[in-house]
Design a protein around this motif. Sequence first.
Motif, mmCIF file in Angstrom:
data_model
loop_
_atom_site.group_PDB
_atom_site.id
_atom_site.type_symbol
_atom_site.label_atom_id
_atom_site.label_comp_id
_atom_site.label_asym_id
_atom_site.label_seq_id
_atom_site.Cartn_x
_atom_site.Cartn_y
_atom_site.Cartn_z
ATOM 1 N N TYR A 73 38.462 32.148 32.683
ATOM 2 C CA TYR A 73 37.793 33.192 33.994
ATOM 3 C C TYR A 73 39.474 33.822 33.295
ATOM 4 O O TYR A 73 39.568 35.520 33.647
ATOM 5 C CB TYR A 73 38.606 32.947 34.909
ATOM 6 C CG TYR A 73 37.944 34.164 36.817
ATOM 7 C CD1 TYR A 73 36.540 34.254 36.767
ATOM 8 C CD2 TYR A 73 38.779 34.643 36.979
ATOM 9 C CE1 TYR A 73 36.006 35.778 37.222
ATOM 10 C CE2 TYR A 73 38.798 36.146 37.957
ATOM 11 C CZ TYR A 73 37.512 35.945 37.732
ATOM 12 O OH TYR A 73 37.332 37.157 38.528
ATOM 13 N N HIS A 94 39.177 41.941 30.154
ATOM 14 C CA HIS A 94 38.768 42.983 30.915
ATOM 15 C C HIS A 94 39.189 44.188 30.807
ATOM 16 O O HIS A 94 39.316 45.507 30.715
ATOM 17 C CB HIS A 94 37.324 42.363 32.093
ATOM 18 C CG HIS A 94 37.309 43.492 32.714
ATOM 19 N ND1 HIS A 94 36.407 44.238 32.692
ATOM 20 C CD2 HIS A 94 37.538 43.814 34.094
ATOM 21 C CE1 HIS A 94 36.032 45.225 32.988
ATOM 22 N NE2 HIS A 94 36.117 44.180 34.266
ATOM 23 N N LYS A 107 30.515 49.950 41.236
ATOM 24 C CA LYS A 107 31.018 50.050 39.895
ATOM 25 C C LYS A 107 30.516 49.864 39.086
ATOM 26 O O LYS A 107 30.732 50.959 38.040
ATOM 27 C CB LYS A 107 32.156 48.415 39.475
ATOM 28 C CG LYS A 107 33.470 48.474 40.201
ATOM 29 C CD LYS A 107 34.349 46.731 39.282
ATOM 30 C CE LYS A 107 34.588 47.327 38.044
ATOM 31 N NZ LYS A 107 35.686 46.008 37.608
HETATM 32 C C1 HEM Z 1 34.982 51.343 33.325
HETATM 33 C C2 HEM Z 1 34.555 50.172 33.759
HETATM 34 C C3 HEM Z 1 35.029 49.221 34.325
HETATM 35 C C4 HEM Z 1 36.922 49.282 34.718
HETATM 36 C C5 HEM Z 1 37.781 50.496 34.084
HETATM 37 C C6 HEM Z 1 37.080 48.504 35.055
HETATM 38 C C7 HEM Z 1 38.320 47.953 35.542
HETATM 39 C C8 HEM Z 1 38.470 46.790 36.131
HETATM 40 C C9 HEM Z 1 40.204 46.257 36.394
HETATM 41 C C10 HEM Z 1 41.441 47.184 36.265
HETATM 42 C C11 HEM Z 1 39.753 44.870 37.295
HETATM 43 C C12 HEM Z 1 41.419 44.324 37.366
HETATM 44 C C13 HEM Z 1 41.504 44.456 38.377
HETATM 45 C C14 HEM Z 1 42.253 43.201 39.776
HETATM 46 O O1 HEM Z 1 43.939 43.809 39.777
HETATM 47 O O2 HEM Z 1 42.298 42.362 40.147
HETATM 48 C C15 HEM Z 1 38.712 44.714 36.816
HETATM 49 C C16 HEM Z 1 38.353 43.487 37.288
HETATM 50 C C17 HEM Z 1 36.514 42.707 37.432
HETATM 51 N N1 HEM Z 1 35.973 43.320 37.253
HETATM 52 FE FE1 HEM Z 1 35.633 45.611 36.054
HETATM 53 N N2 HEM Z 1 36.207 47.562 35.506
HETATM 54 C C18 HEM Z 1 34.971 48.445 34.949
HETATM 55 C C19 HEM Z 1 33.443 47.518 34.350
HETATM 56 C C20 HEM Z 1 32.726 46.083 35.178
HETATM 57 C C21 HEM Z 1 31.317 45.703 35.671
HETATM 58 C C22 HEM Z 1 30.742 46.719 34.709
HETATM 59 C C23 HEM Z 1 31.398 44.764 35.862
HETATM 60 C C24 HEM Z 1 30.530 43.952 36.244
HETATM 61 C C25 HEM Z 1 29.789 44.587 36.696
HETATM 62 C C26 HEM Z 1 32.946 44.835 36.299
HETATM 63 C C27 HEM Z 1 33.121 43.734 37.032
HETATM 64 C C28 HEM Z 1 34.574 43.105 37.125
HETATM 65 C C29 HEM Z 1 34.942 41.524 37.966
HETATM 66 C C30 HEM Z 1 34.518 40.336 38.575
HETATM 67 C C31 HEM Z 1 36.745 41.261 37.978
HETATM 68 C C32 HEM Z 1 37.296 40.514 37.862
HETATM 69 C C33 HEM Z 1 37.569 40.464 40.076
HETATM 70 C C34 HEM Z 1 39.047 39.598 39.964
HETATM 71 O O3 HEM Z 1 39.162 38.699 39.847
HETATM 72 O O4 HEM Z 1 39.931 39.608 41.207
HETATM 73 N N3 HEM Z 1 33.730 45.619 35.614
HETATM 74 N N4 HEM Z 1 37.460 45.286 36.816
#
Ligand code: HEM
Length: 125
Positions: free
Chosen positions: A4, A11, A76
């Motif tokens: 994870y 990611h 998102k």
């Molecule tokens: C341009 C598109 C996206 C960007 C810029 C983005 C950005 C990010 C960032 C910066 C984080 C880390 C947040 C933190 O500091 O904890 C994150 C976590 C995450 N994102 Fe994205 N995301 C995008 C698209 C998506 C999509 C489409 C999905 C799924 C539907 C997704 C699912 C998740 C999940 C499950 C986490 C983990 C949350 C956690 O463990 O705390 N993201 N995303």
Amino acid sequence: MSTYVILKHLHMTTAYLTVILFTLRLVLDAVGRPGWRQTPLRWIPHANDTVLLIAAISLLFVGGWNPLDQGWLMAKILLLLGYIAAGLFALKLTVARPVRIIAAVLALFQVSFIFHLAMTKPVLF
Ligand code: HEM
């Protein structure tokens, strides 16, 4: 490091790269250098965005997240669709310049909001 955590790092890295690569292409167009379309910059952002999405979907499975239960995730996904659509217009040379500028602002606004939602994970429903 757990699967994870590795996926989350992948990611997040590709998330920052998508903004950098999008902004770079906007700036090159703005300074009259549309020739980036004949360089690897034509395909690198697509490869990055593919990895970004694969990592996102993998996070859902590995982390047991359900977008239907988590409003911030559903938001998102919707904002991602908006970011893609606005980004396409913003980088299309055949589209009028004012429309491209508005599309670029919209795309940047939406991707900023995605970052905000990712970091704060507000309860939306
Ligand atoms: C341009 C598109 C996206 C960007 C810029 C983005 C950005 C990010 C960032 C910066 C984080 C880390 C947040 C933190 O500091 O904890 C994150 C976590 C995450 N994102 Fe994205 N995301 C995008 C698209 C998506 C999509 C489409 C999905 C799924 C539907 C997704 C699912 C998740 C999940 C499950 C986490 C983990 C949350 C956690 O463990 O705390 N993201 N995303």
